[in-house]
Design a protein around this motif. Structure first.
Motif, PDB file in Angstrom:
ATOM      1  N   ASN A  79      24.858  63.935  46.650  1.00  0.00           N
ATOM      2  CA  ASN A  79      24.448  62.642  45.916  1.00  0.00           C
ATOM      3  C   ASN A  79      25.342  62.302  44.710  1.00  0.00           C
ATOM      4  N   GLN A  80      25.343  63.165  43.746  1.00  0.00           N
ATOM      5  CA  GLN A  80      26.261  63.189  42.686  1.00  0.00           C
ATOM      6  C   GLN A  80      26.950  64.490  42.761  1.00  0.00           C
ATOM      7  N   GLY A  81      28.403  64.531  42.596  1.00  0.00           N
ATOM      8  CA  GLY A  81      29.089  65.488  42.425  1.00  0.00           C
ATOM      9  C   GLY A  81      29.970  65.726  43.484  1.00  0.00           C
ATOM     10  N   ARG A  82      30.152  66.901  44.032  1.00  0.00           N
ATOM     11  CA  ARG A  82      31.204  67.623  44.932  1.00  0.00           C
ATOM     12  C   ARG A  82      30.490  68.639  45.825  1.00  0.00           C
ATOM     13  N   VAL A  83      30.631  68.655  47.110  1.00  0.00           N
ATOM     14  CA  VAL A  83      30.083  69.704  48.086  1.00  0.00           C
ATOM     15  C   VAL A  83      31.405  70.105  48.972  1.00  0.00           C
ATOM     16  N   SER A  84      31.544  71.351  49.195  1.00  0.00           N
ATOM     17  CA  SER A  84      32.498  71.761  50.197  1.00  0.00           C
ATOM     18  C   SER A  84      32.152  72.903  51.053  1.00  0.00           C
ATOM     19  N   GLY A  85      32.806  73.195  52.012  1.00  0.00           N
ATOM     20  CA  GLY A  85      32.595  73.979  52.917  1.00  0.00           C
ATOM     21  C   GLY A  85      33.720  74.346  53.986  1.00  0.00           C
ATOM     22  N   SER A  86      33.396  75.314  54.838  1.00  0.00           N
ATOM     23  CA  SER A  86      34.450  75.856  55.734  1.00  0.00           C
ATOM     24  C   SER A  86      34.133  76.093  57.174  1.00  0.00           C
ATOM     25  N   VAL A  87      34.828  76.026  58.237  1.00  0.00           N
ATOM     26  CA  VAL A  87      34.716  76.104  59.445  1.00  0.00           C
ATOM     27  C   VAL A  87      35.752  76.980  60.204  1.00  0.00           C
ATOM     28  N   TRP A  88      35.582  77.709  61.069  1.00  0.00           N
ATOM     29  CA  TRP A  88      36.504  78.564  61.949  1.00  0.00           C
ATOM     30  C   TRP A  88      36.872  77.692  62.908  1.00  0.00           C
ATOM     31  N   ASP A  89      37.972  77.631  63.554  1.00  0.00           N
ATOM     32  CA  ASP A  89      38.411  77.240  64.864  1.00  0.00           C
ATOM     33  C   ASP A  89      38.042  77.959  65.960  1.00  0.00           C
ATOM     34  N   ASP A  90      37.807  77.490  67.193  1.00  0.00           N
ATOM     35  CA  ASP A  90      37.488  78.150  68.432  1.00  0.00           C
ATOM     36  C   ASP A  90      38.858  78.942  68.893  1.00  0.00           C
ATOM     37  N   LEU A  91      38.740  80.162  68.696  1.00  0.00           N
ATOM     38  CA  LEU A  91      40.107  81.185  68.919  1.00  0.00           C
ATOM     39  C   LEU A  91      40.136  81.414  70.399  1.00  0.00           C
ATOM     40  N   ILE A  92      38.828  81.359  71.140  1.00  0.00           N
ATOM     41  CA  ILE A  92      39.090  81.635  72.761  1.00  0.00           C
ATOM     42  C   ILE A  92      39.475  80.321  73.439  1.00  0.00           C
ATOM     43  N   HIS A  93      38.967  78.904  73.353  1.00  0.00           N
ATOM     44  CA  HIS A  93      39.182  77.720  73.958  1.00  0.00           C
ATOM     45  C   HIS A  93      40.380  77.165  73.466  1.00  0.00           C
ATOM     46  N   TRP A  94      41.402  76.720  73.984  1.00  0.00           N
ATOM     47  CA  TRP A  94      42.220  75.889  73.536  1.00  0.00           C
ATOM     48  C   TRP A  94      42.329  74.549  74.159  1.00  0.00           C
ATOM     49  N   ASP A  95      41.613  74.095  74.819  1.00  0.00           N
ATOM     50  CA  ASP A  95      41.540  72.837  75.570  1.00  0.00           C
ATOM     51  C   ASP A  95      40.972  71.643  74.572  1.00  0.00           C
ATOM     52  N   ASP A  96      41.080  70.415  75.334  1.00  0.00           N
ATOM     53  CA  ASP A  96      40.734  69.269  74.232  1.00  0.00           C
ATOM     54  C   ASP A  96      39.486  69.134  74.078  1.00  0.00           C
ATOM     55  N   ALA A  97      38.580  69.677  74.984  1.00  0.00           N
ATOM     56  CA  ALA A  97      37.049  69.742  74.985  1.00  0.00           C
ATOM     57  C   ALA A  97      36.745  70.563  73.430  1.00  0.00           C
ATOM     58  N   HIS A  98      37.428  71.492  73.119  1.00  0.00           N
ATOM     59  CA  HIS A  98      36.905  72.424  72.042  1.00  0.00           C
ATOM     60  C   HIS A  98      37.788  72.153  70.685  1.00  0.00           C
ATOM     61  N   THR A  99      38.372  70.971  70.435  1.00  0.00           N
ATOM     62  CA  THR A  99      38.920  70.454  69.425  1.00  0.00           C
ATOM     63  C   THR A  99      37.764  70.277  68.260  1.00  0.00           C
ATOM     64  N   THR A 100      38.197  70.677  67.025  1.00  0.00           N
ATOM     65  CA  THR A 100      37.383  70.351  65.835  1.00  0.00           C
ATOM     66  C   THR A 100      37.578  69.102  65.244  1.00  0.00           C
ATOM     67  N   HIS A 101      36.731  68.427  65.155  1.00  0.00           N
ATOM     68  CA  HIS A 101      36.742  67.007  64.462  1.00  0.00           C
ATOM     69  C   HIS A 101      36.051  66.773  63.159  1.00  0.00           C
ATOM     70  N   PHE A 102      36.749  66.062  62.234  1.00  0.00           N
ATOM     71  CA  PHE A 102      36.359  66.131  61.083  1.00  0.00           C
ATOM     72  C   PHE A 102      35.784  64.486  61.012  1.00  0.00           C
ATOM     73  N   TYR A 103      34.747  64.187  60.385  1.00  0.00           N
ATOM     74  CA  TYR A 103      34.042  62.746  60.105  1.00  0.00           C
ATOM     75  C   TYR A 103      33.643  62.802  58.489  1.00  0.00           C
ATOM     76  N   TRP A 104      33.646  61.592  58.085  1.00  0.00           N
ATOM     77  CA  TRP A 104      32.954  61.459  56.370  1.00  0.00           C
ATOM     78  C   TRP A 104      32.599  60.206  56.500  1.00  0.00           C
ATOM     79  N   ASN A 105      31.534  59.987  55.472  1.00  0.00           N
ATOM     80  CA  ASN A 105      30.921  58.943  55.164  1.00  0.00           C
ATOM     81  C   ASN A 105      30.590  58.580  53.475  1.00  0.00           C
ATOM     82  N   CYS A 106      30.334  57.515  53.140  1.00  0.00           N
ATOM     83  CA  CYS A 106      29.740  57.382  51.847  1.00  0.00           C
ATOM     84  C   CYS A 106      28.826  56.081  51.939  1.00  0.00           C
ATOM     85  N   GLY A 107      27.784  56.323  51.663  1.00  0.00           N
ATOM     86  CA  GLY A 107      26.603  55.267  51.987  1.00  0.00           C
ATOM     87  C   GLY A 107      25.566  54.975  50.633  1.00  0.00           C
TER      88      GLY A 107
END
Length: 107
Positions: A79-107
Motif C-alpha cells: 500500500n505504502q512503501g516497497r515490497v520485494s521477493g524472489s523465485v527460482w526458475d524451473d531447473l528441470i523443464h526448459w520448454d515454453d510451458a514452464h517459462t517464468t512470467h512477471f506481471y505488475w500493476n498499480c491501482g
C-alpha cells in the motif's frame, strides 16, 4: 617457463570469459519512482521482483506477480512503501510451458 606463464594466462582468460557469460543479468523497471515494479534475472535461474508505491503517486497500491505454467508462484502487494521477493526458475523443464512470467500493476 614461458610456456607455463602462457598456459596460466590462457586458463585465466578462459575462466574469465566463461564467468562473464554465466553471470548475465536481465533487468527491467516499469512505472516511475512513485509507483512501479522491477524484475531482475540473476544467473538465469533466479528472479528478484519488487514493487513500490509512495505518497503522491495517485495510486492506493502496487503489486507484482510471478507465474509459471498457469500457476502463481508469488504475489506481493504494497500500500505504502516497497515490497520485494524472489523465485527460482524451473531447473528441470526448459520448454515454453514452464517459462517464468512477471506481471505488475498499480491501482
Amino acid at each position: 617457463m614461458k610456456k607455463s606463464i602462457k598456459k596460466k594466462f590462457s586458463a585465466l582468460m578462459c575462466a574469465t570469459l566463461l564467468a562473464s557469460t554465466a553471470v548475465s543479468v536481465g533487468a527491467a523497471t516499469f512505472g516511475n519512482g512513485k509507483c512501479g515494479a522491477s524484475n531482475v534475472e540473476v544467473l538465469q535461474v533466479r528472479y528478484n521482483g519488487a514493487a513500490w508505491n509512495y505518497s503522491g503517486s495517485g495510486y492506493k497500491w502496487a503489486s507484482f506477480t510471478y507465474t509459471r505454467n498457469g500457476r502463481t508462484l508469488m504475489k506481493k502487494t504494497v500500500n505504502q512503501g516497497r515490497v520485494s521477493g524472489s523465485v527460482w526458475d524451473d531447473l528441470i523443464h526448459w520448454d515454453d510451458a514452464h517459462t517464468t512470467h512477471f506481471y505488475w500493476n498499480c491501482g
